[in-house]
Each structure stands twice: as structure tokens, then as C-alpha cells.
Write an enzyme that holds these catalytic residues in place. Structure first.
Site, PDB file in Angstrom:
ATOM      1  N   CYS A   9       0.772  -1.208   0.135  1.00  0.00           N
ATOM      2  CA  CYS A   9       0.025   0.073  -0.003  1.00  0.00           C
ATOM      3  C   CYS A   9       0.880   1.299   0.104  1.00  0.00           C
ATOM      4  CB  CYS A   9      -0.999  -0.111   1.116  1.00  0.00           C
ATOM      5  SG  CYS A   9      -0.414   0.180   2.789  1.00  0.00           S
ATOM      6  N   ASN A  12       2.323   1.435   4.247  1.00  0.00           N
ATOM      7  CA  ASN A  12       2.728  -0.054   5.082  1.00  0.00           C
ATOM      8  C   ASN A  12       2.175   0.151   6.516  1.00  0.00           C
ATOM      9  OD1 ASN A  12       5.592  -2.163   5.821  1.00  0.00           O
ATOM     10  ND2 ASN A  12       3.469  -2.727   5.179  1.00  0.00           N
ATOM     11  N   CYS A  14      -1.359   0.637   7.417  1.00  0.00           N
ATOM     12  CA  CYS A  14      -2.894   0.510   7.327  1.00  0.00           C
ATOM     13  C   CYS A  14      -3.345  -0.865   6.699  1.00  0.00           C
ATOM     14  CB  CYS A  14      -3.683   1.660   6.873  1.00  0.00           C
ATOM     15  SG  CYS A  14      -3.308   3.355   8.172  1.00  0.00           S
ATOM     16  N   ARG A  15      -3.417  -0.553   5.463  1.00  0.00           N
ATOM     17  CA  ARG A  15      -3.941  -1.642   4.605  1.00  0.00           C
ATOM     18  C   ARG A  15      -2.931  -2.793   4.529  1.00  0.00           C
ATOM     19  NH1 ARG A  15      -5.353   2.044  -0.198  1.00  0.00           N
ATOM     20  NH2 ARG A  15      -3.518   3.183   0.576  1.00  0.00           N
ATOM     21  N   SER A  16      -1.967  -2.843   3.958  1.00  0.00           N
ATOM     22  CA  SER A  16      -0.837  -3.779   3.565  1.00  0.00           C
ATOM     23  C   SER A  16      -0.444  -4.631   4.813  1.00  0.00           C
ATOM     24  CB  SER A  16      -0.075  -3.510   2.535  1.00  0.00           C
ATOM     25  OG  SER A  16       1.037  -2.509   3.428  1.00  0.00           O
ATOM     26  N   ASP A 123      -8.442   3.710   1.248  1.00  0.00           N
ATOM     27  CA  ASP A 123      -7.333   4.120   2.156  1.00  0.00           C
ATOM     28  C   ASP A 123      -8.152   4.558   3.396  1.00  0.00           C
ATOM     29  OD1 ASP A 123      -5.297   5.018   3.860  1.00  0.00           O
ATOM     30  OD2 ASP A 123      -4.370   6.224   2.248  1.00  0.00           O
TER      31      ASP A 123
HETATM   32  P1  4NP Z   1      -1.865   2.924   4.044  1.00  0.00           P
HETATM   33  O1  4NP Z   1      -2.588   4.055   4.624  1.00  0.00           O
HETATM   34  O2  4NP Z   1      -0.990   3.162   2.870  1.00  0.00           O
HETATM   35  O3  4NP Z   1      -2.943   1.819   4.024  1.00  0.00           O
HETATM   36  O4  4NP Z   1      -0.746   2.492   5.044  1.00  0.00           O
HETATM   37  C1  4NP Z   1      -1.934   5.235   4.657  1.00  0.00           C
HETATM   38  C2  4NP Z   1      -0.930   5.377   5.965  1.00  0.00           C
HETATM   39  C3  4NP Z   1      -0.272   6.612   5.844  1.00  0.00           C
HETATM   40  C4  4NP Z   1      -0.336   7.690   5.013  1.00  0.00           C
HETATM   41  C5  4NP Z   1      -1.312   7.542   3.944  1.00  0.00           C
HETATM   42  C6  4NP Z   1      -1.747   6.147   3.844  1.00  0.00           C
HETATM   43  N1  4NP Z   1       0.167   9.127   5.117  1.00  0.00           N
HETATM   44  O5  4NP Z   1       0.045   9.889   4.355  1.00  0.00           O
HETATM   45  O6  4NP Z   1       1.201   9.255   5.921  1.00  0.00           O
END
Ligand code: 4NP
Length: 158
Positions: A9, A12, A14-16, A123
Site C-alpha cells: 500500500c 505500510n 494500515c492496509r497492507s 485508504d
Molecule cells: P496505508 O495508509 O497506505 O494503508 O498504510 C496510509 C498511511 C499513511 C499515510 C497514507 C496512507 N500517510 O500519508 O502518512
């Protein structure tokens, strides 16, 4: 040889990490390796988001020991399957691919459930708390399909 799967994602956190924990829970560890990475580097070394840890825990999975890392071009060599959580992750990964074989390893994860529909795993980072439950349920459903297909392919190939 073990079959290796990488979930990717943006951050790294939240989702992955959820996708990694869920898929790993559906596959035997002696035949499969599941890892995750982010295309961005902001959270390198961090634990998953506390909301991802909490939803996983409520479903019986402990993902708290995972540590965020950034996707690298070495991952195209290391992994057999690379699953992107959304279209932007997919574009960012494919932009790094050194050759066509690498491009072909990259799939948009929900296309395993909804073929060619290019649906994103949303997201949940800036969203509401229940975004994590929605994401968990989507990933649980698609990982059932992925795990079944991987087990079939693994036993046919080995
Ligand atoms: P992820 O979510 O891609 O599912 O881990 C996010 C986590 C952090 C951020 C964006 C998306 N960020 O902008 O810091």
C-alpha cells in the site's frame, strides 16, 4: 521452494499490514511467505496503525510485531506475487518494474474477487474508525480466494 507474496500500500501501516496478517493466517508457513511494504517511506520502522492492530486483534490476529518498510526493486526478484491495494499503489509499483516479467507479478488485489473491475481497497488512514472494519472485511474475503488459488498453484507446480 516457498511461494512468496508481497502486499503493498502507500504507508505500510494500515492496509497492507492487515492484508499480510490475514493472508498469512490462511496459508501454511512451511510453503508460503507473506510480507508487506509501502511505496512511500514516511513510516519506515513503525508498527502498524493502532486502528489496524485493534481490528486485527478483534478478529484474533496479532499484527503488532510488523514493522513498516519501503518497497524496493529487489522485491520484484524476491516475490512471486505482488498485490497492490489501490490503483495508485499499482501505478507506483509498475513504474519501478525493470522488465515485463516484473510488471506481470503485480496485481490489483480486489481484481482477484471482481475480475477486471479495478476496485480499490480504500485508504482508511484519514477516514472514520469503521473504515478499518470495512477494509478488514474486504481483505478477508479476497484473501480467501487468493489463498485457495495459491494452494492449488503451489501444489501443481511443486
Ligand atoms: P496505508 O495508509 O497506505 O494503508 O498504510 C496510509 C498511511 C499513511 C499515510 C497514507 C496512507 N500517510 O500519508 O502518512
Amino acid at each position: 521452494m516457498k511461494t512468496k507474496i508481497l502486499m503493498v500500500c502507500l504507508g505500510n501501516i494500515c492496509r497492507s499490514p492487515l492484508a499480510e496478517g490475514i493472508l498469512a493466517s490462511k496459508l501454511p508457513t512451511d510453503k508460503f511467505v507473506v510480507d508487506s511494504a509501502g511505496t512511500g517511506d514516511w513510516h519506515v520502522g513503525s508498527q502498524p496503525d493502532k486502528r489496524s492492530i485493534a481490528i486485527a486483534k478483534s478478529k484474533g490476529l496479532d499484527i503488532s510485531c510488523q514493522k513498516a518498510r519501503q518497497f524496493t526493486i529487489q522485491d520484484f526478484i524476491e516475490y512471486d506475487y505482488i498485490y497492490a491495494m489501490d490503483g495508485s499503489n499499482y501505478q507506483n509499483i509498475v513504474a519501478l518494474a525493470p522488465n515485463q516479467k516484473s510488471v506481470e507479478k503485480v496485481k490489483l488485489i480486489l481484481n482477484e474477487l471482481f475480475e477486471n473491475e479495478n476496485v480499490d481497497v480504500p485508504d482508511p488512514y484519514f477516514g472514520l474508525e469503521n473504515g478499518f472494519e470495512i477494509v478488514y472485511n474486504m481483505l478477508d474475503e479476497v484473501c480467501d480466494v487468493i489463498a485457495e488459488n495459491l494452494k492449488k498453484n503451489h501444489f501443481n507446480a511443486n
